[in-house]
Every structure is written in C-alpha cells, then in structure tokens.
Design a protein around this motif. Structure first.
Motif, PDB file in Angstrom:
ATOM      1  N   SER A 151      63.390 -65.396  23.260  1.00 39.84           N
ATOM      2  CA  SER A 151      63.563 -66.383  22.188  1.00 39.84           C
ATOM      3  C   SER A 151      63.489 -65.759  20.799  1.00 39.84           C
ATOM      4  O   SER A 151      63.042 -64.614  20.645  1.00 39.84           O
ATOM      5  N   PRO A 152      63.903 -66.515  19.783  1.00 41.68           N
ATOM      6  CA  PRO A 152      63.600 -66.107  18.404  1.00 41.68           C
ATOM      7  C   PRO A 152      62.084 -66.092  18.190  1.00 41.68           C
ATOM      8  O   PRO A 152      61.325 -66.665  18.977  1.00 41.68           O
ATOM      9  N   ALA A 153      61.654 -65.442  17.129  1.00 48.94           N
ATOM     10  CA  ALA A 153      60.221 -65.315  16.846  1.00 48.94           C
ATOM     11  C   ALA A 153      59.669 -66.615  16.257  1.00 48.94           C
ATOM     12  O   ALA A 153      60.312 -67.263  15.430  1.00 48.94           O
ATOM     13  N   MET A 154      58.479 -66.970  16.701  1.00 51.43           N
ATOM     14  CA  MET A 154      57.754 -68.113  16.151  1.00 51.43           C
ATOM     15  C   MET A 154      56.403 -67.623  15.625  1.00 51.43           C
ATOM     16  O   MET A 154      55.855 -66.639  16.133  1.00 51.43           O
ATOM     17  N   PRO A 155      55.844 -68.278  14.595  1.00 50.85           N
ATOM     18  CA  PRO A 155      54.553 -67.846  14.041  1.00 50.85           C
ATOM     19  C   PRO A 155      53.463 -67.762  15.097  1.00 50.85           C
ATOM     20  O   PRO A 155      53.384 -68.605  15.999  1.00 50.85           O
ATOM     21  N   GLY A 156      52.628 -66.744  14.989  1.00 51.14           N
ATOM     22  CA  GLY A 156      51.641 -66.459  16.019  1.00 51.14           C
ATOM     23  C   GLY A 156      50.572 -67.513  16.207  1.00 51.14           C
ATOM     24  O   GLY A 156      49.913 -67.537  17.250  1.00 51.14           O
ATOM     25  N   HIS A 157      50.362 -68.397  15.228  1.00 49.66           N
ATOM     26  CA  HIS A 157      49.306 -69.405  15.376  1.00 49.66           C
ATOM     27  C   HIS A 157      49.702 -70.522  16.330  1.00 49.66           C
ATOM     28  O   HIS A 157      48.850 -71.291  16.767  1.00 49.66           O
ATOM     29  N   LEU A 158      50.985 -70.605  16.670  1.00 49.54           N
ATOM     30  CA  LEU A 158      51.455 -71.672  17.551  1.00 49.54           C
ATOM     31  C   LEU A 158      51.203 -71.331  19.015  1.00 49.54           C
ATOM     32  O   LEU A 158      51.264 -70.177  19.420  1.00 49.54           O
ATOM     33  N   HIS A 159      50.943 -72.360  19.816  1.00 50.87           N
ATOM     34  CA  HIS A 159      50.722 -72.171  21.248  1.00 50.87           C
ATOM     35  C   HIS A 159      52.058 -72.032  21.984  1.00 50.87           C
ATOM     36  O   HIS A 159      53.115 -72.424  21.474  1.00 50.87           O
ATOM     37  N   ASP A 160      52.001 -71.480  23.188  1.00 46.93           N
ATOM     38  CA  ASP A 160      53.216 -71.246  23.966  1.00 46.93           C
ATOM     39  C   ASP A 160      54.023 -72.524  24.188  1.00 46.93           C
ATOM     40  O   ASP A 160      55.249 -72.537  24.025  1.00 46.93           O
ATOM     41  N   LEU A 161      53.357 -73.608  24.557  1.00 49.09           N
ATOM     42  CA  LEU A 161      54.066 -74.849  24.845  1.00 49.09           C
ATOM     43  C   LEU A 161      54.755 -75.383  23.595  1.00 49.09           C
ATOM     44  O   LEU A 161      55.905 -75.842  23.655  1.00 49.09           O
ATOM     45  N   THR A 162      54.083 -75.308  22.463  1.00 50.68           N
ATOM     46  CA  THR A 162      54.678 -75.773  21.207  1.00 50.68           C
ATOM     47  C   THR A 162      55.925 -74.967  20.870  1.00 50.68           C
ATOM     48  O   THR A 162      56.959 -75.524  20.482  1.00 50.68           O
ATOM     49  N   CYS A 163      55.838 -73.641  21.036  1.00 48.60           N
ATOM     50  CA  CYS A 163      56.997 -72.786  20.767  1.00 48.60           C
ATOM     51  C   CYS A 163      58.148 -73.119  21.699  1.00 48.60           C
ATOM     52  O   CYS A 163      59.307 -73.233  21.275  1.00 48.60           O
ATOM     53  N   ALA A 164      57.846 -73.264  22.984  1.00 47.78           N
ATOM     54  CA  ALA A 164      58.890 -73.541  23.976  1.00 47.78           C
ATOM     55  C   ALA A 164      59.565 -74.880  23.706  1.00 47.78           C
ATOM     56  O   ALA A 164      60.788 -75.017  23.848  1.00 47.78           O
ATOM     57  N   GLN A 165      58.793 -75.885  23.315  1.00 46.90           N
ATOM     58  CA  GLN A 165      59.378 -77.189  23.023  1.00 46.90           C
ATOM     59  C   GLN A 165      60.189 -77.157  21.735  1.00 46.90           C
ATOM     60  O   GLN A 165      61.292 -77.731  21.676  1.00 46.90           O
ATOM     61  N   THR A 166      59.682 -76.508  20.710  1.00 48.05           N
ATOM     62  CA  THR A 166      60.375 -76.438  19.421  1.00 48.05           C
ATOM     63  C   THR A 166      61.712 -75.727  19.551  1.00 48.05           C
ATOM     64  O   THR A 166      62.709 -76.119  18.925  1.00 48.05           O
ATOM     65  N   LEU A 167      61.761 -74.672  20.358  1.00 48.94           N
ATOM     66  CA  LEU A 167      62.976 -73.877  20.525  1.00 48.94           C
ATOM     67  C   LEU A 167      63.945 -74.468  21.550  1.00 48.94           C
ATOM     68  O   LEU A 167      65.028 -73.915  21.764  1.00 48.94           O
ATOM     69  N   GLY A 168      63.556 -75.543  22.192  1.00 55.14           N
ATOM     70  CA  GLY A 168      64.427 -76.163  23.190  1.00 55.14           C
ATOM     71  C   GLY A 168      64.398 -75.476  24.545  1.00 55.14           C
ATOM     72  O   GLY A 168      65.254 -75.753  25.401  1.00 55.14           O
ATOM     73  N   VAL A 169      63.424 -74.603  24.761  1.00 58.87           N
ATOM     74  CA  VAL A 169      63.349 -73.876  26.033  1.00 58.87           C
ATOM     75  C   VAL A 169      62.994 -74.824  27.172  1.00 58.87           C
ATOM     76  O   VAL A 169      63.614 -74.783  28.247  1.00 58.87           O
ATOM     77  N   THR A 170      62.023 -75.686  26.948  1.00 62.64           N
ATOM     78  CA  THR A 170      61.616 -76.604  28.013  1.00 62.64           C
ATOM     79  C   THR A 170      62.752 -77.564  28.372  1.00 62.64           C
ATOM     80  O   THR A 170      62.960 -77.878  29.553  1.00 62.64           O
ATOM     81  N   ALA A 171      63.513 -77.998  27.373  1.00 67.03           N
ATOM     82  CA  ALA A 171      64.631 -78.891  27.650  1.00 67.03           C
ATOM     83  C   ALA A 171      65.684 -78.196  28.515  1.00 67.03           C
ATOM     84  O   ALA A 171      66.223 -78.786  29.463  1.00 67.03           O
ATOM     85  N   ALA A 172      65.968 -76.930  28.216  1.00 65.52           N
ATOM     86  CA  ALA A 172      66.945 -76.169  29.010  1.00 65.52           C
ATOM     87  C   ALA A 172      66.454 -75.964  30.435  1.00 65.52           C
ATOM     88  O   ALA A 172      67.234 -76.044  31.396  1.00 65.52           O
ATOM     89  N   LEU A 173      65.160 -75.709  30.595  1.00 65.17           N
ATOM     90  CA  LEU A 173      64.604 -75.487  31.926  1.00 65.17           C
ATOM     91  C   LEU A 173      64.541 -76.786  32.725  1.00 65.17           C
ATOM     92  O   LEU A 173      64.722 -76.785  33.953  1.00 65.17           O
TER      93      LEU A 173
END
Length: 272
Positions: A151-173
């Motif tokens: 994925s593209p880079a997301m700020p380190g303070h964010l949790h994995d689930l938040t990053c995956a949802q924001t980037l649309g990864v969970t929707a694709a999966l």
C-alpha cells in the motif's frame, strides 16, 4: 559489484530507456547511461548506501544522484498492479487464500503533528505500539509468503485496521472473498474488517479458557497464516534500504512497491 542478476539490471535499464524516450531526452544528454543508472538504483536498494556517496562513486553530483534515484523508483512503481488485478491473478493461479499484514517501516523523526482521538497533539509518524517513527505499510501476500501488493504509506500513529479501511484494502478483500472465493487471513488487529477476512478469536475478558472449537480455530488460523507473514521479511532481507530510510515517509510506500516489483522480477528470472 552488486549481487543481483544481470537480467534485472537490464530490465530496469529498459524501463529507464522508455522513460527517457517519453520525456524526449536527447541521446548523450545524461551523465549516466540507462544501464549505469539502473545499476546505481539497484545498489541503493540492495545496500542502502548514502545517496551522496553513491553519486560520487558513479561520478555524478548529489543532486543528480537524488534525481536519478527518484526516477528509478518512479518507473518501477508504475509497473505495479492495482490490488483488484493482483487478487484476480492470485485466484486464477489457484491459491486458496491471501494474507493481510501491516508493518511500520522505520524513518527519521519528523515535526509533523496531528490530533489523537483524545484531542491531544501527537507526532503523526510516531507509533506508540512500536515506540518508533515510521510509515505504516499494508501488504497482501500469497500463502507461500510472496507479497502481491503493498500500500501507499500511512502515518505511523494509525492502527493497521484504520489504515486498511482508509486505503480501501478491506473493501477489496471483502470483494475478493465474495466474488473470487478468495478469503483473507489476518491477525487480531483486523478484527471487524468485514466479510471474508478471518481473524483469531480473542481471549475471554474474565481470563477463562477459550472453548475447544475456538482454540482449534485459532491454531488452524496460525498454521495457515505464519508463512504468509514472511512477506515483509522477504523484502527487508533482500533490500537493505527498507530497514531505515531518510527519505520523506510519504515516499516509503513507493519505495516498498518498487522493491516488491524488483523481488517479483528476480523470481521470474530464477524460474526462467
């Protein structure tokens, strides 16, 4: 000398040559040939050399070295597949599932701040979980551990689930599980990610032992997931520059994607 196949250097060289043709670069106008520029880019990825020293070794200025390196990363990144295409290819190849995992890629400290969920000012790229500065990168891997997408880079303070949802990864999966019959295995940090994303059953809050069927489910999930979680280790073990970068953390996603494309092409060269 750099310990990568010559075919890989030639491949990157061809990408750079195509880029120069697209830009209309005149023959002989560059300080380095496409082959030597490709070699410089691969030395940086493989050994993590300081860019200024690397440029001096190739007889070019610091500014030119940074420009050539950025160009090399860009041409590699543009070759990467999008997540939906990568998932279709995995399903067509007959794999039974994919693995979702996240990692903090180490970088220098930044002054960028943001507000936490409690309204406090915090460092945007600092991970309290890892107690380090870095960029959060999500990856989807095959069961044998080879990543198929990062994925593209997301700020380190964010949790994995938040990053995956924001980037649309969970929707694709979720789509892959429904349309391609390709479920995803993940750790407990992705609990609640949606249909088709399997996570372990958490321990009871009262400290009591899980039911036998839940314990068996967790054991089965771990036995299937462990090899897929080698994905980041494959990348970091091969490309030393990923262990720590002084580049802008927002560029880390492109650097990891480029490293993945190089890794896949090494696999192709070995199979041939």
């Amino acid at each position: 000398m750099v310990d990568v196949p010559r075919e890989l250097v030639q491949y990157v060289s061809r990408l750079l040559a195509a880029e120069r043709r697209t830009r209309g670069t005149r023959t002989g106008a560059r300080a380095l040939t496409c082959f030597r520029q490709a070699l410089m880019v691969l030395v940086w990825f493989r050994k993590g050399e300081d860019v200024a020293l690397l440029g001096a070794g190739f007889g070019i200025s610091r500014a030119t070295a940074y420009r050539y390196l950025a160009e090399g990363i860009t041409v590699l990144t543009t070759q990467a597949e999008d997540l939906h295409t990568a998932l279709r290819r995995v399903a067509d190849d007959g794999w039974s599932h994919v693995i979702l995992d996240g990692k903090l890629f180490d970088c220098d400290r930044l002054t960028e701040t943001t507000l936490s969920v409690k309204g406090e000012t915090i460092d945007a790229w600092y991970s309290g979980k890892h107690r380090d500065f870095g960029a959060n990168i999500q990856a989807v891997a095959r069961p044998d551990g080879l990543p198929i997408w990062t994925s593209p880079a997301m700020p380190g303070h964010l949790h994995d689930l938040t990053c995956a949802q924001t980037l649309g990864v969970t929707a694709a999966l979720n789509w892959a599980a429904t349309e391609l019959d390709l479920p995803t295995l993940a750790d407990s940090g992705y609990e609640g990610a949606g249909q088709g994303i399997k996570t372990p059953v958490k321990q009871n809050t009262d400290g009591s032992r899980l039911a036998p069927d839940n314990r068996f489910y967790n054991r089965l999930l771990r036995s299937l997931r462990w090899q897929g979680e080698r994905g980041f280790a494959i990348l970091i073990g091969r490309w030393r520059t990923l262990r720590h970068t002084t580049a802008s953390p927002r560029r880390i996603g492109d650097i990891v994607t480029a490293a993945l494309h190089l890794t896949v092409n090494i696999q192709v060269v070995r199979e041939e």
